[in-house]
Design an enzyme around this catalytic site. Structure first.
Site, short mmCIF file in Angstrom:
data_model
loop_
_atom_site.label_atom_id
_atom_site.label_comp_id
_atom_site.label_asym_id
_atom_site.label_seq_id
_atom_site.Cartn_x
_atom_site.Cartn_y
_atom_site.Cartn_z
N TYR A 74 10.39 0.02 8.49
CA TYR A 74 9.06 -0.55 8.78
C TYR A 74 8.33 0.32 9.80
O TYR A 74 7.15 0.67 9.63
CB TYR A 74 9.24 -1.98 9.31
CG TYR A 74 7.95 -2.72 9.47
CD1 TYR A 74 7.45 -3.53 8.45
CD2 TYR A 74 7.22 -2.63 10.64
CE1 TYR A 74 6.26 -4.20 8.60
CE2 TYR A 74 6.03 -3.30 10.81
CZ TYR A 74 5.56 -4.09 9.79
OH TYR A 74 4.37 -4.75 9.94
N HIS A 96 6.42 -10.18 10.13
CA HIS A 96 7.19 -9.96 8.91
C HIS A 96 8.68 -10.00 9.27
O HIS A 96 9.09 -9.45 10.30
CB HIS A 96 6.92 -8.58 8.30
CG HIS A 96 5.49 -8.35 7.90
ND1 HIS A 96 4.92 -8.95 6.79
CD2 HIS A 96 4.53 -7.57 8.44
CE1 HIS A 96 3.65 -8.53 6.68
NE2 HIS A 96 3.39 -7.71 7.67
N HIS A 113 -4.37 -10.44 13.98
CA HIS A 113 -4.56 -9.19 13.23
C HIS A 113 -5.33 -9.51 11.96
O HIS A 113 -4.99 -10.48 11.25
CB HIS A 113 -3.17 -8.62 12.91
CG HIS A 113 -3.11 -7.34 12.17
ND1 HIS A 113 -4.14 -6.42 12.13
CD2 HIS A 113 -2.10 -6.79 11.42
CE1 HIS A 113 -3.75 -5.37 11.40
NE2 HIS A 113 -2.53 -5.58 10.95
N ASP A 116 -2.86 -9.28 4.79
CA ASP A 116 -1.56 -9.95 4.61
C ASP A 116 -1.38 -11.06 5.65
O ASP A 116 -0.54 -11.95 5.47
CB ASP A 116 -0.38 -8.96 4.65
CG ASP A 116 -0.38 -8.04 5.84
OD1 ASP A 116 -1.47 -7.71 6.35
OD2 ASP A 116 0.72 -7.63 6.28
N GLU A 123 -5.69 -7.74 9.16
CA GLU A 123 -5.26 -7.20 7.87
C GLU A 123 -4.96 -8.37 6.92
O GLU A 123 -4.40 -9.39 7.33
CB GLU A 123 -4.03 -6.29 8.03
CG GLU A 123 -3.79 -5.47 6.76
CD GLU A 123 -2.86 -4.29 6.92
OE1 GLU A 123 -2.20 -4.16 7.98
OE2 GLU A 123 -2.79 -3.48 5.98
N HIS A 175 -1.07 -2.95 14.71
CA HIS A 175 -1.13 -1.80 13.83
C HIS A 175 -2.58 -1.34 13.56
O HIS A 175 -2.80 -0.22 13.09
CB HIS A 175 -0.38 -2.22 12.55
CG HIS A 175 -0.73 -1.61 11.27
ND1 HIS A 175 -1.08 -2.29 10.14
CD2 HIS A 175 -0.77 -0.31 10.94
CE1 HIS A 175 -1.31 -1.47 9.16
NE2 HIS A 175 -1.12 -0.27 9.59
N ASP A 207 2.62 -7.21 13.82
CA ASP A 207 3.38 -6.23 13.02
C ASP A 207 4.53 -5.60 13.82
O ASP A 207 5.55 -5.23 13.24
CB ASP A 207 2.45 -5.12 12.52
CG ASP A 207 1.64 -5.55 11.30
OD1 ASP A 207 2.06 -6.48 10.59
OD2 ASP A 207 0.58 -4.94 11.06
N HIS A 231 0.81 -1.22 0.00
CA HIS A 231 0.00 0.00 0.00
C HIS A 231 0.85 1.28 0.00
O HIS A 231 0.72 2.14 0.86
CB HIS A 231 -1.07 0.01 1.11
CG HIS A 231 -0.64 -0.53 2.45
ND1 HIS A 231 0.32 0.06 3.21
CD2 HIS A 231 -1.07 -1.59 3.17
CE1 HIS A 231 0.48 -0.60 4.34
NE2 HIS A 231 -0.35 -1.61 4.34
FE1 FEO Z 1 -0.93 -4.58 9.62
FE2 FEO Z 1 1.34 -6.87 8.31
O1 FEO Z 1 -0.32 -6.04 8.59
#
Ligand code: FEO
Length: 398
Positions: free
Chosen positions: A195, A226, A81, A85, A83, A148, A167, A27
């Site tokens: 990040y 990640h 989470h 991903d 989101e 996040h 995250d 994004h």
């Molecule tokens: Fe807030 Fe890696 O997603």
């Protein structure tokens, strides 16, 4: 590289995620080094999958979990989470393991239900601080709102002192290595800084609250969603997060500019020279047409003061500077001082528009905008150098 491999974090705790070697955009965040979507399989008497991966990689995840889980069965799927991903593969995972219960907090379940058809899923809603025994192993769930998203949560594996931090503490790095001590530390820290600047920075106060909550756990390993897990440098990354969450500034000045025919560039250069002349201050001069906003915002994160300048184009600032400032504003820089500058031909518009944008961002301006009609003369360049010196003084006091 084949993603069909697993990596142990401890006996009975395995990384089963996906390394995304080719992703370059998150994004708007340029992920020059790729990324990974980390998922972990935790086996006690019962088995839990902690987090999942992006939707296209669901098949690999399901295969790895089925191969590792006793009898090919899992009991819980923890979603920290919503989101996509990290949740995109949940429909496939829940279909592949119909006996498993999805474990998440109430806000996460609401968010998931707005992404996917969850009506056929077994679910178990957990509250902040609640524990789940796997038999011989215990998961503790800790809400970390705004790190996040509002529903974000971390999961702590108590016996192994592993924090699945979602995250937080992540880095967009694709690598075959899974731990911080297997890569040059500066690479991991640089990626963690980038990040933080691009993902976590707007939420400094919630991060500080989360650090307080997670700090009491005494994690030996921090396994984010990640990049690599922290086990060799836990103290260092927690210390950096404390500084970043507090918006602690370094002795650093950044000068951003977008020029048309060299006038604004000359002003920017004079400001940077004035700052550098003070000595003891790190100075960065950034042409926003030559630097990705991902890197620009990372440079800005730890600076004490910055200047932003643009030529006037069509009665406003240039679209490139507007784009950069829009991105910076969204990441809510805190505690910065700065100034606007720019050149013009017939009507001064850019510097005043930048000044207004800095005001909206909460940047304390150290002087009125510095402007130049066409090419800056010696007096204007002198003003720019003096302004650079003023920014440097601020940075030296940081
Ligand atoms: Fe807030 Fe890696 O997603």
């Amino acid at each position: 590289m084949d993603n069909a491999y697993v990596v142990p974090l401890a006996d009975g705790v395995d990384w089963v995620g996906h390394v995304d070697w080719t992703v370059r955009d998150f994004h708007g965040y340029r992920t020059a080094r790729g990324s990974s979507y980390n998922a972990y399989l935790v086996r006690g008497e019962k088995t839990a999958l902690v987090d999942s991966v992006r939707a296209p990689y669901a098949g690999g995840l399901v295969g790895r979990v089925a191969a590792l889980a006793p009898g090919g069965v899992i009991d819980y799927v923890v979603c920290n989470h919503a989101e996509p991903d990290h949740s995109g593969s949940l429909p496939a995972v829940m279909a592949a393991f119909p006996g498993a219960a999805l474990v998440c907090n109430a806000r996460c379940l609401e968010a998931l239900s707005l992404h996917y058809d969850v009506s056929g899923w077994r679910t178990r809603v957990v509250s902040d601080g609640e524990t789940l025994s796997l038999g011989g192993r215990t998961l503790r769930f800790l809400d970390t709102p705004m790190v996040h998203w509002p529903e974000s949560m971390a999961t702590y594996l108590q016996e192994d002192r592993i924090l699945f931090s979602m995250d937080a503490f992540g880095q967009h790095i694709a690598s075959s290595e899974r731990f911080d001590d297997q890569l040059p530390l500066h690479e991991v820290v640089d990626a963690a800084r980038t990040y933080y600047a691009n993902i976590v920075a707007p939420h400094g106060r919630p991060v500080a609250a989360a650090l307080g909550k997670l700090g009491v756990l005494g994690a030996a390993t921090i396994a984010p969603a990640h990049g690599v897990a922290w086990r060799g440098h836990v103290g260092e990354i927690v210390g950096l997060y404390r500084d970043w969450a507090a918006a602690k500034a370094r002795r650093k000045v950044v000068v951003l500019f977008r020029s048309m025919w060299g006038s604004t560039r000359a002003m920017a250069t004079a400001i940077a020279e004035g700052a550098a002349a003070a000595g003891g201050v790190s100075v960065k001069l950034i042409d926003v047409t030559a630097t990705h906003d991902t890197d620009t915002v990372t440079e800005l994160m730890e600076c004490a003061a910055f200047a932003a300048g643009s030529a006037t184009l069509n009665q406003g600032m240039t679209p490139e500077m507007a784009r950069t400032l829009c991105y910076v504003r969204g990441l809510k820089p805190r505690g910065k001082k700065g100034l606007a500058f720019g050149s013009y031909g017939w009507a001064e518009k850019a510097a005043s528009a930048i000044d207004a944008t800095l005001a909206e961002m909460g940047v304390e301006r150290v002087s009125p905008p510095i402007t130049s009609r066409f090419a800056p003369d010696a007096a204007t360049l002198g003003k720019c150098r003096d302004a650079g010196g003023k920014l440097a003084e601020i940075a030296l006091g940081a």
